[in-house]
Each structure stands twice: as C-alpha cells, then as structure tokens.
Design a protein around this motif. Structure first.
Motif, PDB file in Angstrom:
ATOM      1  N   HIS A 183      -7.290  -3.370  -3.741  1.00  0.00           N
ATOM      2  CA  HIS A 183      -6.630  -3.871  -2.532  1.00  0.00           C
ATOM      3  C   HIS A 183      -7.405  -3.496  -1.277  1.00  0.00           C
ATOM      4  O   HIS A 183      -7.542  -4.310  -0.350  1.00  0.00           O
ATOM      5  CB  HIS A 183      -5.197  -3.328  -2.457  1.00  0.00           C
ATOM      6  N   HIS A 184      -7.932  -2.282  -1.220  1.00  0.00           N
ATOM      7  CA  HIS A 184      -8.741  -1.878  -0.059  1.00  0.00           C
ATOM      8  C   HIS A 184     -10.067  -2.637  -0.042  1.00  0.00           C
ATOM      9  O   HIS A 184     -10.562  -3.008   1.026  1.00  0.00           O
ATOM     10  CB  HIS A 184      -9.000  -0.373  -0.096  1.00  0.00           C
ATOM     11  N   PHE A 233       2.223   1.789  -3.430  1.00  0.00           N
ATOM     12  CA  PHE A 233       1.202   2.250  -4.370  1.00  0.00           C
ATOM     13  C   PHE A 233       0.894   3.729  -4.174  1.00  0.00           C
ATOM     14  O   PHE A 233       0.727   4.472  -5.151  1.00  0.00           O
ATOM     15  CB  PHE A 233      -0.077   1.423  -4.238  1.00  0.00           C
ATOM     16  N   TYR A 234       0.828   4.166  -2.917  1.00  0.00           N
ATOM     17  CA  TYR A 234       0.555   5.585  -2.679  1.00  0.00           C
ATOM     18  C   TYR A 234       1.741   6.451  -3.116  1.00  0.00           C
ATOM     19  O   TYR A 234       1.548   7.561  -3.616  1.00  0.00           O
ATOM     20  CB  TYR A 234       0.198   5.824  -1.213  1.00  0.00           C
ATOM     21  N   CYS A 245      -6.245  -0.169  -8.890  1.00  0.00           N
ATOM     22  CA  CYS A 245      -5.510  -1.200  -8.140  1.00  0.00           C
ATOM     23  C   CYS A 245      -5.608  -0.957  -6.638  1.00  0.00           C
ATOM     24  O   CYS A 245      -5.848  -1.888  -5.854  1.00  0.00           O
ATOM     25  CB  CYS A 245      -4.043  -1.221  -8.571  1.00  0.00           C
ATOM     26  N   LEU A 246      -5.420   0.299  -6.226  1.00  0.00           N
ATOM     27  CA  LEU A 246      -5.529   0.638  -4.803  1.00  0.00           C
ATOM     28  C   LEU A 246      -6.919   0.326  -4.269  1.00  0.00           C
ATOM     29  O   LEU A 246      -7.073  -0.249  -3.177  1.00  0.00           O
ATOM     30  CB  LEU A 246      -5.221   2.124  -4.605  1.00  0.00           C
ATOM     31  N   LEU A 281       0.830  -1.209   0.000  1.00  0.00           N
ATOM     32  CA  LEU A 281       0.000   0.000   0.000  1.00  0.00           C
ATOM     33  C   LEU A 281       0.862   1.255   0.000  1.00  0.00           C
ATOM     34  O   LEU A 281       0.600   2.206  -0.736  1.00  0.00           O
ATOM     35  CB  LEU A 281      -0.930   0.001   1.219  1.00  0.00           C
TER      36      LEU A 281
END
Length: 363
Positions: free
Chosen positions: A176-177, A136-137, A172-173, A133
């Motif tokens: 995942h969340h 990604f951020y 994508c984020l 994560l």
C-alpha cells in the motif's frame, strides 16, 4: 484463524473432517477453491435461514465466507455492513471462555484471522486509504502482542503461525505504501524486519525492487544477491513458505529484472524461460516473457506465449493483468482484433471464477 487447525475438532481437540469444525465447512472450502462466490452467498443464506448454525463459532465462520465472497464480487459496501454487524472483534461474545459448556477448556478469540484481515483491507476498496492504513497498523500491533504472549508460554508452533501472519501483513502494508510511492516508509518497514533476522526471500526481493525505484541500482543488485545466497545456503527463515521451485524462480525473476532495467531483453527472456520450465504456472514469468518479446518486436511469439499459458493452465494463468496485455497485443497485431477479443471473452465467460473482471478484454 484463532481457532484450532482445520483438521482438529474445536470441541474435543480430536482429529476429524473439516465438517467437524463447522456445518458443511468442506463444501464451503471447495466452493471457494473453485471461485464459486455466488454459490457461497446462497449457501450461507440458506444455512442462516434454516437455523443450521448452532454454535457461536459456526456463525463467525459462515460470516467470514460471506464477507470474503462479497469482497471477491466487489460488493464492498455489503461486505463492510456485514463486518459492522460484529461491532467489536474483542467483545466477550467472541471468546471461547464465554461459553464453557460448549467449548470446555478452550480460551481466546474465535474470530478468524481472515476477518481481521478483510476488515483492514476493505477501507482501501471503499476509497478510504487512511482508515485502511490505520486498521493495518492496529492489526500489526495485535499480531505482535500475540507473538509476545505466546512466546512467554513457549507455544512454538503457534508463534510460527503468528510470525508468518506478521510478515504477510507487513507485505500488504509495504504494498500500500509502495502504491503511493512512499518509498522511505517501505524501506523502514523492511529494514526493521530484516534487522530482526526475518530472512524472508520475498521481502528481501521486494527491498531490491524498491531500491531500483529510487535509483539505488547497486543496492538492488546487493539485495538480489542476498536472496540467491539464501537459496544456495538454504537458510531461509520459517516465515517463508516458498518451495524450492518457487525460491529458484524468485531468483531467476530477480535476475531478469536487472536485465530489464538494462534493456537486455534477450537475457531476461532466458531467465523467464527457466522459470517456466520449472513451473508452467509461474504467471509473472509468463507475462514478463511475453512483454520482453514484444519489446524485441516479436509480437507473434509474444501472443503465443500468453495464449499457450491460458490453454495449458487456465485456472492459474487467467488473471486480469495477463488478459489485458494479451488484448493489447491483439490490438497491435490484428485488424480484426474485436472479433478475436470477443472469442477470448466468450471463453473466459465459460471458465473464469465468479470474481473475474470480464471487462478487461475491452470488448
């Protein structure tokens, strides 16, 4: 990638073949399209051992294919070690201006975007969700800075590419969340995009899906209606790469989802059939139609839907979720399901790409 379009020579900016970009790049791309990941590993190894990679960007492009192949083959630790060899993506070693005699007036990073993406995705594969994560951020911030910088210089085509990457990374984020049922985070990410006029129909559809997950059925129907309105008015943003067929199928799948929640499987089947008439390779529609038929206790037709799809478009339909569902249906329908699954498994072994997980047949 940060480097030029794959049809332009990075040294002369003249149009040419893929091989003008890097040593036998066309061959690597062809192997990737066919899912021949082991052959890619062999090709990269051979090029390295024979010192065929003469320019800095050659090494990065080949490393990208090597990391992608290792990831596809689930050799995640090896892929991570390969990436670690680069140390810092922002190092001067990976900038065009460090080599003025080779790249003349070119500037900026030569690190392919694909490498940055895989670098963010790998920690999830290695069981380190928080690191994934964080990466990604960081990648999202990197992309937004690129958009800001390129917007200042009015490089409109380049800005469009980076905006598509921004939406892709946000998808994508959100995924995942969503997998961790962090619905509020997903909603915040999507609403931020939508409020900034990112009218991506896939994104708005995903918003509707999450609204359903949290019980906001009317909100979900509103989101799906918005997608249908976007189709009718054709005001979808350039960040959407959907063709008209893909767009129409998205609308039908959204309608089908509403019917599924209401347990109206007959109406859902009708929506999925419309999708399949337009595009027989719409695997989501194929898979979900089969599941609806199973819920309607029509197991025989459900099996036929999946088998016909595998026969007609094996390169597309051959995905693990579809095969798992087909094997589950065999187990429900046939006493001799082990023999039938073994036949399916043997066929898969002949036609599947290297990264297909054959264990999904449960033979």
């Amino acid at each position: 990638m940060d480097e030029p379009s794959p049809t332009i020579d990075p040294l002369t900016n003249q149009f040419g073949s893929l091989n003008d970009l890097s040593h036998e790049l066309a061959s690597l791309q062809d192997l990737a399209m066919r899912g021949s990941w082991r052959s890619i590993l062999d090709k990269v190894s051979g090029a390295r051992s024979l010192d065929l990679l003469t320019k800095p960007h050659d090494h990065l492009i080949y490393l990208s294919y090597n990391v992608l192949a290792l990831t596809k083959l689930r050799r995640f630790s090896d892929a991570s070690n390969e990436l670690d060899s680069l140390h810092d993506f922002n190092s001067h070693h990976y900038k065009y201006e460090t080599y003025p005699k080779l790249y003349h007036t070119r500037s900026g990073s030569m690190v392919p975007f694909s490498l940055r993406f895989i670098n963010a995705q790998l920690p999830f594969k290695l069981g380190n969700r928080q690191e994934g994560l964080d990466r990604f951020y960081l990648l999202l911030n990197f992309i937004r800075q690129k958009i800001k910088d390129k917007g200042i210089h009015s490089l409109q085509e380049s800005v469009k590419i980076w905006r598509k990457r921004e939406v892709f990374v946000l998808h994508c984020l959100i995924g995942h969340h969503l997998g961790a049922k962090e619905f509020n985070v997903c909603l915040d990410l999507m609403r931020d995009l939508i409020n900034h006029d990112y009218l991506d129909p896939v994104l708005v559809s995903k918003l509707g899906y999450i609204q359903m997950q949290i019980g906001d059925f009317e909100g979900a129907k509103g989101s799906f209606h918005r997608v249908e309105t976007m189709l009718n008015e054709r005001k979808n943003d350039d960040s959407s790469a959907l063709s008209e067929v893909e767009f129409r199928n998205l609308v039908n799948r959204n309608k089908a989802l509403v019917f599924l929640v209401g347990k109206d499987y007959v109406s859902a089947v009708r929506e999925y059939e419309e999708c399949m008439e337009r595009d027989p390779a719409d695997v989501v529609a194929v898979n979900n139609k089969a599941l609806c038929l199973m819920y309607l206790r029509d197991l025989s037709d459900s099996i036929k839907v999946l088998e016909n799809s595998l026969e007609r478009v094996p390169t597309v339909a051959l995905n693990e979720t579809l095969v798992v569902n087909l094997c589950s249906m065999y187990e429900l329908a046939y006493v001799n399901h082990s023999e039938i699954k073994r036949t399916l498994s043997n066929w898969i072994a002949r036609v599947a790409p290297d990264d297909f997980d054959a264990s999904c047949t449960r033979v």
